[in-house]
Design a protein around this motif. Structure first.
Motif, mmCIF file in Angstrom:
data_model
loop_
_atom_site.group_PDB
_atom_site.id
_atom_site.type_symbol
_atom_site.label_atom_id
_atom_site.label_comp_id
_atom_site.label_asym_id
_atom_site.label_seq_id
_atom_site.Cartn_x
_atom_site.Cartn_y
_atom_site.Cartn_z
ATOM 1 N N MET A 418 82.190 -46.632 -38.808
ATOM 2 C CA MET A 418 81.582 -47.167 -37.591
ATOM 3 C C MET A 418 82.541 -47.011 -36.405
ATOM 4 S SD MET A 418 78.705 -47.634 -38.881
ATOM 5 C CE MET A 418 77.895 -48.056 -37.346
ATOM 6 N N ILE A 419 82.107 -47.533 -35.259
ATOM 7 C CA ILE A 419 82.872 -47.320 -34.027
ATOM 8 C C ILE A 419 83.140 -48.656 -33.344
ATOM 9 C CG2 ILE A 419 81.846 -45.039 -33.704
ATOM 10 C CD1 ILE A 419 80.149 -46.378 -31.488
ATOM 11 N N GLY A 420 83.898 -48.590 -32.246
ATOM 12 C CA GLY A 420 84.289 -49.817 -31.576
ATOM 13 C C GLY A 420 85.350 -50.538 -32.386
ATOM 14 N N THR A 421 85.944 -51.543 -31.781
ATOM 15 C CA THR A 421 86.953 -52.352 -32.475
ATOM 16 C C THR A 421 86.519 -53.816 -32.368
ATOM 17 O OG1 THR A 421 88.286 -52.360 -30.439
ATOM 18 C CG2 THR A 421 88.851 -50.738 -32.119
ATOM 19 N N GLY A 476 88.535 -44.179 -30.789
ATOM 20 C CA GLY A 476 88.564 -42.753 -30.513
ATOM 21 C C GLY A 476 87.853 -42.435 -29.211
ATOM 22 N N GLY A 477 88.529 -41.722 -28.299
ATOM 23 C CA GLY A 477 87.966 -41.402 -26.993
ATOM 24 C C GLY A 477 88.405 -42.342 -25.894
ATOM 25 N N LEU A 478 89.326 -43.273 -26.222
ATOM 26 C CA LEU A 478 89.751 -44.267 -25.233
ATOM 27 C C LEU A 478 90.463 -43.630 -24.044
ATOM 28 C CD1 LEU A 478 89.865 -47.360 -24.742
ATOM 29 C CD2 LEU A 478 92.146 -47.331 -25.775
ATOM 30 N N THR A 479 91.158 -42.533 -24.272
ATOM 31 C CA THR A 479 91.846 -41.843 -23.173
ATOM 32 C C THR A 479 90.864 -41.471 -22.067
ATOM 33 O OG1 THR A 479 93.422 -40.901 -24.754
ATOM 34 C CG2 THR A 479 93.307 -39.869 -22.578
ATOM 35 N N TYR A 480 89.733 -40.909 -22.433
ATOM 36 C CA TYR A 480 88.710 -40.517 -21.457
ATOM 37 C C TYR A 480 88.038 -41.744 -20.845
ATOM 38 C CZ TYR A 480 89.274 -36.201 -24.139
ATOM 39 O OH TYR A 480 89.791 -35.104 -24.776
ATOM 40 N N TYR A 481 87.814 -42.755 -21.664
ATOM 41 C CA TYR A 481 87.191 -43.990 -21.190
ATOM 42 C C TYR A 481 88.004 -44.582 -20.037
ATOM 43 C CZ TYR A 481 85.709 -48.967 -21.678
ATOM 44 O OH TYR A 481 85.264 -50.255 -21.477
ATOM 45 N N ARG A 498 80.046 -45.440 -27.850
ATOM 46 C CA ARG A 498 81.457 -45.825 -27.706
ATOM 47 C C ARG A 498 81.701 -46.476 -26.341
ATOM 48 N NH1 ARG A 498 84.889 -43.461 -31.562
ATOM 49 N NH2 ARG A 498 83.798 -41.933 -32.865
ATOM 50 N N THR A 499 81.191 -45.865 -25.295
ATOM 51 C CA THR A 499 81.424 -46.391 -23.949
ATOM 52 C C THR A 499 80.868 -47.805 -23.820
ATOM 53 O OG1 THR A 499 81.292 -44.154 -23.027
ATOM 54 C CG2 THR A 499 81.024 -45.992 -21.493
ATOM 55 N N ILE A 500 79.670 -48.022 -24.319
ATOM 56 C CA ILE A 500 79.054 -49.348 -24.230
ATOM 57 C C ILE A 500 79.824 -50.365 -25.064
ATOM 58 C CG2 ILE A 500 76.993 -50.693 -24.797
ATOM 59 C CD1 ILE A 500 75.364 -48.102 -24.257
ATOM 60 N N GLU A 501 80.169 -49.991 -26.287
ATOM 61 C CA GLU A 501 80.794 -50.958 -27.183
ATOM 62 C C GLU A 501 82.262 -51.212 -26.843
ATOM 63 O OE1 GLU A 501 79.886 -50.410 -31.287
ATOM 64 O OE2 GLU A 501 77.725 -50.496 -30.914
ATOM 65 N N PHE A 502 82.962 -50.216 -26.303
ATOM 66 C CA PHE A 502 84.314 -50.488 -25.803
ATOM 67 C C PHE A 502 84.233 -51.551 -24.706
ATOM 68 C CE2 PHE A 502 86.141 -45.937 -26.748
ATOM 69 C CZ PHE A 502 85.906 -46.142 -28.099
ATOM 70 N N GLY A 559 74.780 -38.625 -28.331
ATOM 71 C CA GLY A 559 75.843 -39.568 -28.033
ATOM 72 C C GLY A 559 75.667 -40.967 -28.580
ATOM 73 N N PHE A 560 74.777 -41.132 -29.552
ATOM 74 C CA PHE A 560 74.481 -42.479 -30.042
ATOM 75 C C PHE A 560 74.851 -42.649 -31.520
ATOM 76 C CE2 PHE A 560 71.490 -41.550 -26.591
ATOM 77 C CZ PHE A 560 71.798 -42.583 -25.724
#
Length: 754
Positions: A418-421, A476-481, A498-502, A559-560
């Motif tokens: 899964m994604i997000g932390t 993963g992808g936090l650098t771009y976020y 990822r963007t929403i859940e971060f 992207g989902f």
């Protein structure tokens, strides 16, 4: 006079018999639990998932689940599947849910006649008509040719107690399977030895079915000690190479990837053999100690009774009145499912860590389905299991200290699943609610690292759910976020989600930062939490993926995670006012929400939309929320039958949603004290709360509730009118009575002073 005395005597006798009959029929709360709910592989409709539960026996949050095995379990298949018609074994399992792997398991199986060792060969058919399942007891009667064998299970947290009733036979057996690898990406070898003098079989199983997703753990083993209540006279070990069992008749030791042992004996008609399996992740000696502490005797019924009492006390923390028998069974089974995970992982002051491969002192929990359970399960535990909240957080912090990052889905170590932390949300939400039984500074350090520090090689990998390897993903992808204000779809998979859940996690961390006086962190985190807005495409009216160069991706469904553009359209649960603004106001927002539900885009069988029904409260239409809660707490999603959960329960999240739904409020935004009010579905429900050692009953009453009266007309808290469709944690934990007046028509003025 004598006739009068006889009449009075008969009256008392008849009254006594009637009262006795009523009492005999009266159920305790634990008797309403049906662990078979959610066990079919089939879903409510073709293409939908089953509940992924199993009829395990043991106390709440047990370290090991003891269950009858109908299937050779693996990732994507549980040990027990309701549609199966045969029993392969009686298992000590650690598989938390269908999408995760088992680890450190062992199984036993009674048998008569010719020795048959492999699972499919030793299988005995059975019928659900000859099965009984409760949290504290399980039994099944199996067909063994023209004869029957009955198996029964009782259990404590780390010890399973089995009772097998055999027919008359000169060739009765007990088969032990210490490890069962048929396909695996790592060469695990289990070990087993027979100790005749001590009537004991002991060994270990190092297999982790999810091992390919995380780091190597050379010291990991699921240790077991198996005790029988009779002498060993005829025994041996076996090892299957390429599915061909090689029997060593006189051997007492065995090592291999698919191997075990057997004990043979004569039995009389209805002779009972008792077996205990003690488990440990620390050592064989610790397994033996667990046995001595938890079940030092051979009194099967005593274990059944004691575990039953534990469940009765835990389930009684919510008392339901006025519900139907079916509703009570659905409710208390759901509550049962919310008290299984995360599982206990420590063993009387010590625990094995799957994050540094060492044994430590302390308390530990494991198997957190955080992507699912941060939404409703963990918030529910604040009310039902407050004594476990801080230890569960401390366990996460120990994983951070021992492995370098908080886990996303420990099974029992990092798994890249899964994604997000969302450990961030679980920790921050508990902190805001006042739980402090852990190192607060360490907790903030751990969640801050998730928000501030990209994982190693972040821009060199595209990341993805269940990526194999030793690199732990974190965000993963936090650098771009951070640099672009969103995660680009041509650089990182599942970019929109990822963007929403971060952002959700950033918001929760920000609330903790604010309370701790870390203003700079608060401001940065709150700014990042709005990044989801950069993916709102005004032309399509949806959240869409964007490329690194800023262009919109051509595929609007890209992207989902586990869904599409409708699944995540209202996903920013942390900034609902901001989402309303994106849509152009409350009316437009509510219109889009209506479209989501009326056109069947809403998927209750998966978690991302679990807060959607409550969003009408924020848009000024709380009666819509009330309609949807009635609909989705109904047989449409929850039934008193094996096929009774619409979608995978995901370690209690689906069940926790139901519990909140029928209580009448829901935790939409983690990291806040606010709950959105829905509509209670039972006439009366009492939360038996404990707040900082002080006990308090919080009663929820729904006056005039009926099949037709689903709408809230007014709400009062301790006699004072509630004028907005929201209530806070402090109001609940310190309150006494929440009263709903219900009616058959939608009332736009239910939450006003009029």
């Amino acid at each position: 006079m004598r006739f009068k005395q006889i009449t009075i005597g008969l009256f008392f006798i008849i009254s006594f018999l009637i009262i006795g009959s009523v009492r005999a029929q009266k159920k305790d709360i634990v008797d309403y639990v049906n662990p078979l709910i959610g066990t079919p592989e089939a879903g409510f409709k073709e293409g939908l998932d089953g509940g992924g539960t199993m009829p395990c026996v043991g106390p709440p949050f047990a370290m090991t689940n003891f269950v009858v095995q109908t299937s050779e379990n693996k990732i994507s298949r549980m040990p027990y599947v309701y549609e199966d018609d045969s029993v392969l074994g009686f298992m000590a399992t650690h598989q938390p849910t269908v999408w995760m792997g088992d680890y450190g398991y062992v199984s036993i199986m009674p048998q008569i006649g010719e020795l048959r060792l492999l699972p499919k060969e030793r299988a005995l058919s059975y019928s659900h008509d000859n099965e009984a399942s409760k949290p504290h007891y399980y039994s099944v009667t199996m067909d063994a040719g023209n004869q029957k064998i009955k198996g029964e299970i009782a259990a404590t947290s780390r010890v399973g107690f089995f009772k097998f009733t055999y027919p008359e036979s000169d060739n009765s057996h007990l088969i032990i399977q210490g490890i069962n690898i048929t396909e695996n990406k790592k060469p695990f070898q289990g070990y087993l030895e027979i100790d005749v003098e001590n009537k004991e079989i002991r060994g270990y199983n190092p297999q982790r079915m999810s091992s390919h997703l995380g780091p190597d753990l050379p010291n990991f083993k699921g240790y077991f000690v198996i005790k029988l209540d009779r002498e060993f006279k005829d025994f041996g070990t076996w090892n299957s190479f390429r599915n061909e069992p090689q029997i060593t008749v006189s051997g007492t030791e065995q090592k291999g990837a698919r191997m075990g042992a057997y004990i043979s004996f004569k039995t009389k008609e209805n002779e009972q053999i008792k077996v205990k399996i003690a488990t440990s992740f620390i050592s064989i000696e610790q397994a033996r100690r667990n046995l001595e502490i938890e079940v030092p005797h051979w009194e099967f019924e005593k274990v059944v009774k004691e575990t039953r009492a534990i469940w009765q006390e835990n389930l009684s923390r919510i008392d339901v009145k006025g519900a139907s028998e079916d509703q009570k069974s659905i409710f208390y089974t759901a509550l049962f499912h919310t008290m299984l995970f995360p599982r206990e992982f420590s063993e009387y002051g010590r625990y094995y860590s799957a994050f540094d491969d060492k044994v430590h002192e302390g308390i530990s929990y494991n198997d957190y389905s955080l992507w699912d359970t941060f939404r409703a399960l963990h918030p529910l535990l604040h009310f039902t299991q407050p004594e476990r909240v801080s230890p569960m957080i401390q366990s996460l912090l120990q994983m951070y200290q021992e492995g370098g990052w908080l886990p996303k889905w420990p099974n029992p170590t990092y798994s890249n699943i899964m994604i997000g932390t969302h450990a961030d949300a679980v920790i921050a939400d508990a902190y805001i609610k006042g739980f402090r039984g852990y190192d607060v500074e360490l907790a903030y350090e751990a969640i801050r690292k998730n928000a501030m520090h990209p994982p190693y090689q972040d821009t060199e990998k595209v990341w993805g759910d269940r990526d194999e390897g030793k690199l732990y993903e974190a965000r993963g992808g936090l650098t771009y976020y951070h640099s672009l204000g969103y995660v680009p779809s041509d650089k990182t998979r599942e970019s929109v989600t990822r963007t929403i859940e971060f952002g959700i996690d950033d918001f929760t961390i920000a609330q903790m930062a604010k309370d701790l006086g870390k203003t700079d962190d608060y401001n940065r985190l709150m700014n990042w939490s709005k990044n989801y807005k950069n993916l709102f495409n005004k032309k399509t009216g949806f959240m869409n993926a964007r490329l690194f160069n800023g262009d919109w991706a051509k595929n609007t469904q890209e992207g989902f995670t586990e869904g599409g553009r409708w699944t995540y359209l209202f996903g920013a649960m942390h900034d609902i006012d901001g989402s309303i603004e994106l849509f152009g106001g409350k009316e437009a927002f509510a219109s889009k929400l209506n479209e989501n539900f009326e056109d069947n885009h809403y998927r209750h069988d998966n978690e991302p939309g679990h807060h959607y029904a409550y969003l009408f409260n924020y848009a000024g239409q709380p009666w819509k929320t009330q309609e949807l809660i009635r609909k989705h707490t109904s047989v449409e999603n929850y039934r008193n039958a094996p096929l009774g959960i619409n979608g995978n329960d995901d370690c209690g999240q689906m069940s926790a949603w139901y519990v909140f739904g029928v209580m009448g409020f829901y935790p939409v935004t983690p990291g806040t004290e606010i709950y959105a009010i829905g509509a209670p579905q039972f006439p009366e429900l009492t939360l038996r709360l404990t707040n900082k050692g002080k006990k308090n009953d919080f009663k929820i009453v729904a006056n005039n509730l009926s099949e037709n009266n689903m709408y809230v007309q007014s709400v009062t808290l301790d006699g004072k009118r509630i004028t907005k469709p929201f209530i806070t944690y402090s109001q609940i934990i310190n309150g006494n009575e929440l009263v709903f007046e219900m009616g058959k028509t939608a009332n736009a003025n239910a939450f006003t002073n009029d």
